[in-house]
Every structure is written in C-alpha cells, then in structure tokens.
Design an enzyme around this catalytic site. Structure first.
Site, PDB file in Angstrom:
ATOM      1  N   VAL A   1       0.705  -1.243  -0.077  1.00 42.12           N
ATOM      2  CA  VAL A   1      -0.167   0.147   0.039  1.00 42.12           C
ATOM      3  C   VAL A   1       0.929   1.254  -0.022  1.00 42.12           C
ATOM      4  O   VAL A   1       1.707   1.497   1.018  1.00 42.12           O
ATOM      5  CB  VAL A   1      -0.867   0.040   1.269  1.00 42.12           C
ATOM      6  CG1 VAL A   1      -1.856   1.215   1.208  1.00 42.12           C
ATOM      7  CG2 VAL A   1      -1.776  -1.307   1.333  1.00 42.12           C
ATOM      8  N   GLU A   2       0.641   1.999  -0.832  1.00 43.95           N
ATOM      9  CA  GLU A   2       1.526   3.318  -1.168  1.00 43.95           C
ATOM     10  C   GLU A   2       0.453   4.328  -0.640  1.00 43.95           C
ATOM     11  O   GLU A   2      -0.645   4.581  -1.281  1.00 43.95           O
ATOM     12  CB  GLU A   2       1.916   3.450  -2.754  1.00 43.95           C
ATOM     13  CG  GLU A   2       2.635   4.981  -3.091  1.00 43.95           C
ATOM     14  CD  GLU A   2       2.826   5.025  -4.447  1.00 43.95           C
ATOM     15  OE1 GLU A   2       3.469   6.034  -4.873  1.00 43.95           O
ATOM     16  OE2 GLU A   2       2.879   4.199  -5.052  1.00 43.95           O
TER      17      GLU A   2
END
Length: 124
Positions: free
Chosen positions: A119-120
């Site tokens: 997850v960025e």
C-alpha cells in the site's frame, strides 16, 4: 469510449475483519457492509473485499491474498502520514520517496496490509 477514472477495485483477502480493521481503523477508510459484501469507501472510489474462501462471480482468474499493489492519496503532509502510521504501530516498507503519480510529482511511503499487499500512501 472515453474512460475517465477508476470507480473501484477488488482485493482478495484472507480475512475481511483483519482487512477492515487495517484500512478502516488505521487508514481511515469508511467500511460499508451490505449483506455478505464489504467495501472500503474513500472519496469517489471504493475497494470491494472478497474473502479468499468466499469470492463472488465473476472474478479474477486466480484471486489470491497479498497480490495487490495500490496507491492511496492523502491530503498530507507526508510527515503527518508517517506520524499516524507510527502511532498505529504500522512499519514503513520504504519512503518517503518522490514518485510520479497520475497528477504529477508526489511523495510516497509504503506499508503492508494484513495480507502483505503493498500500500503506497502519497501526498501531492
């Protein structure tokens, strides 16, 4: 055809409850349950959650937990994102680093959700 934006995507997860705790409690996405379906809402988008042993048709050819890689945009600043992650006990995988997003340059940090999806979290 004139495609304008992403409406939703589907994540296959090992546990809907663990996933909603992470995305809802830590990242602040709104959890919406409708019968046996669960979605995470934010802005004008959503992420539908399919538990690996209870998926819905039609679906991806080989849905597996931990195969996702997504980018969420925060209003920032990135220091506030880092502080919130630290308060929640979520380690960063990488960052902050400069990246090129759909709207131009942004600063990103990377974390893992309970299924190890990447997850960025980015700020323009």
């Amino acid at each position: 055809m004139d495609i304008r934006r992403l409406d939703h995507l589907v994540l296959t997860v090992g546990s809907v409850d663990r996933t909603t705790a992470f995305y809802g409690n830590v990242l602040g996405l709104r959890v919406v349950r409708d019968g046996d379906r669960t979605a995470l809402h934010f802005g004008e988008q959503k992420i539908n959650l399919h538990q690996v042993d209870h998926t819905f048709d039609p679906k991806a050819a080989a849905p597996t937990p931990g195969s996702g890689d997504l980018c969420l945009i925060s209003t920032g600043p990135i220091d506030a994102v880092l502080a919130e992650l630290a308060r929640s006990g979520v380690p960063t995988e990488a960052g902050p680093v400069r990246r090129d997003g759909a709207l131009g340059p942004m600063t990103s940090v990377y974390v893992r959700d309970p299924d190890r999806n990447l997850v960025e979290i980015a700020c323009y």
